[in-house]
Design a protein around this motif. Structure first.
Motif, PDB file in Angstrom:
ATOM      1  N   PRO A 196       0.886  -1.179   0.114  1.00 53.64           N
ATOM      2  CA  PRO A 196      -0.102   0.102  -0.119  1.00 53.64           C
ATOM      3  C   PRO A 196       0.926   1.304  -0.013  1.00 53.64           C
ATOM      4  O   PRO A 196       0.474   2.197  -0.484  1.00 53.64           O
ATOM      5  N   SER A 199       1.511   2.112  -3.484  1.00 55.77           N
ATOM      6  CA  SER A 199       0.553   2.388  -4.276  1.00 55.77           C
ATOM      7  C   SER A 199       0.154   3.986  -3.998  1.00 55.77           C
ATOM      8  O   SER A 199      -0.054   4.539  -4.533  1.00 55.77           O
ATOM      9  N   SER A 200       0.454   4.278  -2.720  1.00 51.97           N
ATOM     10  CA  SER A 200       0.261   5.503  -2.363  1.00 51.97           C
ATOM     11  C   SER A 200       1.290   6.581  -3.028  1.00 51.97           C
ATOM     12  O   SER A 200       0.987   7.669  -3.389  1.00 51.97           O
ATOM     13  N   LYS A 203      -0.010   6.987  -6.367  1.00 52.18           N
ATOM     14  CA  LYS A 203      -1.153   7.936  -6.747  1.00 52.18           C
ATOM     15  C   LYS A 203      -0.808   9.323  -6.199  1.00 52.18           C
ATOM     16  O   LYS A 203      -1.364  10.230  -6.927  1.00 52.18           O
ATOM     17  N   PHE A 215      -4.832  -0.378  -9.767  1.00 53.35           N
ATOM     18  CA  PHE A 215      -3.803  -1.155  -9.203  1.00 53.35           C
ATOM     19  C   PHE A 215      -4.237  -2.507  -9.313  1.00 53.35           C
ATOM     20  O   PHE A 215      -5.258  -3.012  -8.490  1.00 53.35           O
ATOM     21  N   MET A 222       2.888  -6.195  -9.427  1.00 55.30           N
ATOM     22  CA  MET A 222       1.654  -5.190  -9.197  1.00 55.30           C
ATOM     23  C   MET A 222       1.640  -4.582 -10.644  1.00 55.30           C
ATOM     24  O   MET A 222       2.704  -4.087 -11.199  1.00 55.30           O
ATOM     25  N   VAL A 224       0.315  -1.263 -12.624  1.00 49.18           N
ATOM     26  CA  VAL A 224      -0.349  -0.138 -12.406  1.00 49.18           C
ATOM     27  C   VAL A 224      -0.732   0.398 -13.917  1.00 49.18           C
ATOM     28  O   VAL A 224      -0.039   0.340 -14.899  1.00 49.18           O
TER      29      VAL A 224
END
Length: 412
Positions: A196, A199-200, A203, A215, A222, A224
């Motif tokens: 996470p 991912s943050s 973002k 995601f 992963m 994107v």
């Protein structure tokens, strides 16, 4: 007042059975309508899920009308049941049908008609999870993207239904393939939330630059996905995007000691072709970089036939002794022409490219086997273990022994 129950999407085998059960118990309470009736008046819709497109039809129906939904899920699609949570359906019953489970679901929905519609999902007539918890489950958009990337959507009609899940101008046309590991000096708290956290960073860095990021976990990696700005025709030429990628890589390493590697595919505006960007991103991740070790664009991979033939030879024979003269002879080019062309097309001189291929395979062996450092060095074509270790440290930022102790980030 009678409640209207619409058998919206029920196959010919199940329809008479459901109609009979409803009439036997709810004749005074409910009026039954088929999908050919005026479904806009329905209070309850019974919807059967027999294929992927049925999930998309449920989604579109929910957008048209807010009512109570009882879903009948064929057992071969049981693995898709989390989508019912995401869509906030009110009950989920497995097919082959059990009368008791179906009746319990109808009883519960009828009992809630005067209550707040934000209710508990039911599985086989038993409450299992609150609807407000659905954010923890995979979004419907992600599920559709998975099907596209695995090429399971072929029909144009299903494709149109699939695209309706996405808001205007948000359907992705590019895929990035992300892998990584946490260094030994990484804060345990950051290591535990590495997925996470990554991912943050994506973002935050892409906010305002693309309409939306998606995601999608894929094995240990992963994906994107995003939609390229209309003004840009090539990802490798999108300088702002390159700076964004580089900043994400740099900040994660500097602030959290998390190392990530990104492979970037090409643009494909046709949804049927999105899987090509996925395959390209995965390939780019595994090949030597044109510029940066941690960031590789598929568009920078040489398409020149002799260079492709030479790199295929290197990837096949990386563990053997080889020289630029050997490979030039293999592709029927003069030595001088070959080394100039190789540098121009790959961004690396011959020895750099071979070294990276050997290191890449060394990483794989360190992760997947119990080979000693000496054995890995020998198998991958390095002259001595010390040379392997020093080269590994230069490119990866850690020694082979330390790397083996690091934790690979698992996104799934």
């Amino acid at each position: 007042m009678k409640y209207i129950v619409c058998l919206e999407n029920v196959n010919a085998a199940a329809y008479p059975l459901l109609e009979k059960w409803l009439q036997e118990k709810y004749e005074q309470q409910c009026a039954i309508r088929s999908r050919f009736g005026n479904y806009e008046e329905a209070h309850i819709k019974v919807f059967q899920i027999s294929e992927l497109s049925d999930w998309l039809r449920v989604y579109r129906s929910m957008k048209r009308q807010r009512c109570f939904y009882i879903l009948i899920l064929d057992r071969k699609w049981h693995h898709t049941s989390p989508l019912a949570l995401k869509l906030q359906a009110h009950s989920l019953v497995l097919n082959p049908l059990k009368k008791s489970a179906f009746i319990r679901s109808v009883d519960d929905v009828l009992g809630m008609m005067q209550k707040n519609p934000a209710v508990l999902l039911q599985l086989e007539g038993k409450k299992v999870i609150a609807s407000y918890q659905t954010a923890k489950n995979e979004p419907l958009e992600n599920y559709v993207l998975r099907q596209l990337l695995h090429q399971t959507i072929q029909s144009e009609n299903i494709m149109m239904d699939a695209l309706s899940v996405f808001k205007e101008n948000t359907f992705p046309n590019a895929v990035c393939y992300v892998e990584g590991f946490a260094h030994l000096d990484c804060d345990p708290a950051d290591e535990n939330r590495s997925a996470p956290l990554i991912s943050s960073y994506f973002k935050t860095a892409f906010e305002g630059k693309v309409p939306r990021l998606y995601f999608v976990p894929f094995r240990k990696s992963m994906l994107v996905l995003f939609r390229q700005p209309e003004s840009v025709c090539s990802l490798k030429d999108w300088e702002e995007g390159r700076r964004i990628f580089e900043s994400i890589i740099h900040n994660l390493l500097k602030k959290h000691r998390i190392q990530i590697y990104i492979g970037v595919g090409s643009l494909y505006n046709d949804p049927h072709l999105l899987h090509y960007s996925f395959k390209e991103a995965e390939l780019a991740r595994s090949l030597p970089p044109f510029h940066e070790v941690s960031l590789r664009y598929y568009e920078e991979i040489s398409k020149e036939p002799n260079i492709r033939k030479s790199t295929e030879f290197i990837h096949t024979h990386f563990g053997e002794e080889m020289t630029a003269k050997d490979v030039a002879k293999h592709v029927n080019l003069s030595y001088s022409h070959f080394i100039r062309l190789f540098k121009k097309e790959t961004g690396n001189n011959f020895s750099e490219y071979v070294t990276f291929v050997r290191l890449r395979n060394g990483v794989r062996l360190l992760r997947q086997t119990n080979y000693t450092i000496e054995e890995v060095a020998e198998v991958t074509g390095f002259n001595t273990p010390n040379y392997f270790s020093s080269t590994f440290k230069k490119f990866v930022g850690t020694t082979p022994r330390e790397f083996r102790l690091t934790r690979e980030i698992v996104f799934v």
